[in-house]
Write a protein that holds these residues in place. Structure first.
Motif, mmCIF file in Angstrom:
data_model
loop_
_atom_site.group_PDB
_atom_site.id
_atom_site.type_symbol
_atom_site.label_atom_id
_atom_site.label_comp_id
_atom_site.label_asym_id
_atom_site.label_seq_id
_atom_site.Cartn_x
_atom_site.Cartn_y
_atom_site.Cartn_z
ATOM 1 N N ASP A 319 0.819 -1.212 0.000
ATOM 2 C CA ASP A 319 0.000 0.000 0.000
ATOM 3 C C ASP A 319 0.852 1.261 0.000
ATOM 4 N N GLY A 320 2.093 1.149 0.446
ATOM 5 C CA GLY A 320 2.978 2.310 0.451
ATOM 6 C C GLY A 320 3.669 2.575 -0.871
ATOM 7 N N LEU A 321 3.597 1.625 -1.806
ATOM 8 C CA LEU A 321 4.303 1.786 -3.084
ATOM 9 C C LEU A 321 3.829 2.987 -3.896
ATOM 10 N N PRO A 322 2.508 3.242 -4.015
ATOM 11 C CA PRO A 322 2.076 4.373 -4.854
ATOM 12 C C PRO A 322 2.656 5.717 -4.418
ATOM 13 N N LYS A 323 2.651 6.007 -3.107
ATOM 14 C CA LYS A 323 3.185 7.287 -2.629
ATOM 15 C C LYS A 323 4.690 7.366 -2.858
ATOM 16 N N LYS A 324 5.385 6.267 -2.647
ATOM 17 C CA LYS A 324 6.831 6.254 -2.899
ATOM 18 C C LYS A 324 7.115 6.491 -4.392
ATOM 19 N N LEU A 325 6.266 5.895 -5.269
ATOM 20 C CA LEU A 325 6.458 6.078 -6.705
ATOM 21 C C LEU A 325 6.198 7.532 -7.103
ATOM 22 N N CYS A 326 5.159 8.133 -6.533
ATOM 23 C CA CYS A 326 4.863 9.545 -6.830
ATOM 24 C C CYS A 326 6.048 10.432 -6.450
ATOM 25 N N ALA A 327 6.606 10.210 -5.265
ATOM 26 C CA ALA A 327 7.746 11.011 -4.817
ATOM 27 C C ALA A 327 8.954 10.810 -5.735
ATOM 28 N N PHE A 328 9.160 9.569 -6.163
ATOM 29 C CA PHE A 328 10.275 9.268 -7.068
ATOM 30 C C PHE A 328 10.101 9.974 -8.414
ATOM 31 N N LEU A 329 8.871 9.946 -8.943
ATOM 32 C CA LEU A 329 8.608 10.541 -10.254
ATOM 33 C C LEU A 329 8.698 12.061 -10.235
ATOM 34 N N GLN A 330 8.494 12.677 -9.077
ATOM 35 C CA GLN A 330 8.686 14.121 -8.969
ATOM 36 C C GLN A 330 10.156 14.485 -9.156
ATOM 37 N N LYS A 331 11.048 13.630 -8.676
ATOM 38 C CA LYS A 331 12.486 13.871 -8.835
ATOM 39 C C LYS A 331 12.995 13.387 -10.183
ATOM 40 N N PHE A 332 12.455 12.275 -10.653
ATOM 41 C CA PHE A 332 12.922 11.675 -11.906
ATOM 42 C C PHE A 332 11.716 11.404 -12.809
ATOM 43 N N PRO A 333 11.204 12.436 -13.481
ATOM 44 C CA PRO A 333 9.978 12.284 -14.286
ATOM 45 C C PRO A 333 10.156 11.271 -15.418
ATOM 46 N N ARG A 334 9.075 10.589 -15.688
ATOM 47 C CA ARG A 334 9.017 9.671 -16.830
ATOM 48 C C ARG A 334 7.633 9.778 -17.442
ATOM 49 N N LYS A 335 7.578 9.909 -18.751
ATOM 50 C CA LYS A 335 6.297 10.106 -19.421
ATOM 51 C C LYS A 335 6.128 9.106 -20.561
#
Length: 558
Positions: A319-335
């Motif tokens: 359940d903690g993975l989504p928030k960790k992924l959001c924080a990661f993508l803010q630093k290292f964006p991927r589209k």
């Protein structure tokens, strides 16, 4: 040596000595710049009107284009001026040249409808081939340079085909396909076309003949972007083809050169999605948890350790993975150019925030869901960008037999309808054993009966509510009849292995023969939504073995 697709040819693909001779010649005489696609039976044109046709061989060259080969054998005869053609003593509806041209038109229409190109910018040529024909009577003199004859096959076959393509090119077309198309993606698009046909062919025997054909409503959802819609939802009941459309959409966008992210919630379903898009390097398919772990650099060992924790620890990790992924993508964006979500009802609000951050501002965002299968969340939620998006509804069940469909409707009535041509199928078998030993005995009898009908273990799936099958009525002894019950960890697909899954783990998948064990509709484990989801996994056969406890309660009530 030419590449042949599919690599493992099935006997019914090459059906005549003439086709065998032609295939042997192109395999041996053409270079590896050629890909030879063998036998496409198409039953639906891009506008989804029913059409019947067949391409014997499609020869694709990375530089010069496509040859559609119509192979004829035996004895051919024609009557000049009368337009009559005979193959042996059977009249032909069309002459070989007209047949080949019809196949060419189908291919061009397919690419126009599905990939948005009015014409392919290289030669597409229709070529009748006569590897070993005998001829009677007059023969049109102009056909000599517009067909492949036995002496052409015995000579320099590759030079003949290249010259034929050069001479077939329109002035508006260019010489090199590679100048305009990524040829690897174009080959993938052709593979997608032949894979779809192969699925239809596999299911053409008796009960499965009509179950995977694209329906009109599926076609509307698949081609929604032709109306300018880049973000939309597709809502459909079980068996209406959501996953089929999601996969096809991903392949088509990939063939146009777009980067595609194809996500689902269920690990087992993700394995199917991954295997289905292996030929498309610009499609990333994954379960959300695996995608997040890969992005965050969480190892397989760490994931396995988390999965073995108690329920609280396991839930805290995943359940903690989504928030960790959001924080990661803010630093290292991927589209991605396009994001496609299958089984979207399983996604939480935190997961949606991460998914939205992976979508380009002008990118495609498409979700497929069934509200009746919302068994993980208290409420159904979509991201803001899809709140006002148009929605397409799928209501035609194309997976199950009529008898299984009726059982689905009993679990959770909804507005779905069964595909008109679906078979009646075998009756659903339902058992109410009095004890756990009797329940195991019923299962043993069911497996024995299936074995005597030549049903293999890897064609059967058992579903229950418990994670460990030893805690069900199966008990400690995994040997039943001539089969061995295996947990998902085994993942062996031997003929005598029957796999056991929990109903939640098998969500989104399907199986030819399904056995549900220890079913108790009064239990939370078998509430209407879970029972609806589980029963619908069966394609051809469904066996329901109720929990002994329920049988006893029913007996007391009686």
């Amino acid at each position: 040596m030419a590449r042949i697709y599919p690599e493992n040819l099935i006997t019914h693909r090459v059906r005549t000595p003439s086709e065998e001779k032609f295939l042997r010649s192109v395999r041996e005489k053409l270079s590896d710049e050629w890909t030879v696609f063998v036998n496409l039976e198409y039953t639906s044109a891009p506008d989804f009107r029913r059409v019947s046709g067949e391409i014997d061989f499609l020869l694709f060259h990375e530089i010069f284009g496509i040859v559609i080969a119509e192979v004829k054998g035996g004895t051919l005869s024609s009557a000049l001026g009368e337009g009559h053609w005979l193959q042996g003593n059977r009249p032909c509806k069309k002459d070989p040249w007209a047949q080949a041209q019809s196949q060419k038109k189908f291919l061009l229409r397919y690419f126009h409808a599905n990939y948005g190109v009015a014409y392919l910018p290289f030669a597409v040529a229709a070529l009748p081939c006569f590897p070993d024909c005998a001829f009677r009577g007059d023969f049109p003199p102009e056909t000599r340079g517009n067909a492949l004859w036995a002496d052409d096959i015995e000579g320099d076959l590759e030079a003949f085909l290249v010259n034929f393509l050069r001479n077939s090119r329109d002035r508006s077309q260019v010489v090199h396909a590679a100048e305009f198309f990524d040829t690897a993606l174009l080959r993938c698009a052709l593979q997608s076309l032949f894979e779809t046909a192969e699925k239809l062919r596999d299911r053409s025997k008796e009960e499965r003949s009509v179950l995977l054909k694209l329906t009109h409503e599926q076609g509307r959802a698949l081609n929604a972007e032709s109306c300018g819609r880049r973000r939309f939802r597709v809502c459909g009941s079980v068996g209406t083809g959501k996953t089929l459309i999601a996969l096809e959409k991903a392949k088509r966008l990939a063939a146009q050169g777009e980067s595609v992210l194809l996500l689902c919630y269920n690990i087992l379903l993700s394995e199917f999605l991954i295997s289905s898009v292996q030929a498309f390097p610009n499609v990333v398919a994954a379960a959300f948890s695996d995608f997040a772990c890969d992005a965050l650099g969480i190892s397989e060992e760490e994931r396995e350790a988390a999965a073995k924790k108690n329920e609280a620890g396991r839930d805290a990790f995943f359940d903690g993975l989504p928030k960790k992924l959001c924080a990661f993508l803010q630093k290292f964006p991927r589209k991605f150019d396009a994001v496609i979500i299958d089984e979207a009802q399983d996604f939480s609000e935190d997961m949606w925030r991460a998914v939205e951050s992976l979508t380009r501002d002008d990118g495609r965002f498409i979700v497929f869901y069934d509200p009746n299968q919302n068994i993980f969340r208290e409420r159904l939620a979509f991201p803001p960008s899809l709140a006002d998006a148009p929605e397409f509804r799928l209501s035609l069940n194309c997976r199950n037999t009529k008898n299984i469909f009726r059982e689905i409707q009993k679990c959770l009535p909804n507005d779905a309808e069964i595909f008109p041509g679906s078979p009646e199928g075998e009756r659903v078998e339902e058992f109410f054993p009095e004890t756990a030993a009797a329940a195991r005995g019923v299962l043993e009898t069911a497996l024995h009966n299936l074995r005597t009908r030549s049903v293999l273990g890897n064609e059967i799936t058992i579903l229950g509510a418990r994670g460990d099958f030893r805690k069900t009525s199966i008990g400690e002894n995994e040997e039943i009849d001539a089969f061995r019950i295996a947990s998902p960890k085994s993942r062996k697909f031997a003929q005598r292995i029957v796999e056991y899954f929990t109903c939640l783990r098998f969500k989104g998948c399907e199986t030819g023969t399904l056995i549900l064990i220890d079913v108790d509709p009064a239990s939370e484990d078998w509430d209407p939504q879970r029972l609806y989801t589980s029963v619908s996994r069966a394609v051809n056969r469904l066996i329901i073995i109720h929990a002994p406890a329920r049988a006893e309660k029913d007996a007391e009530a009686a």
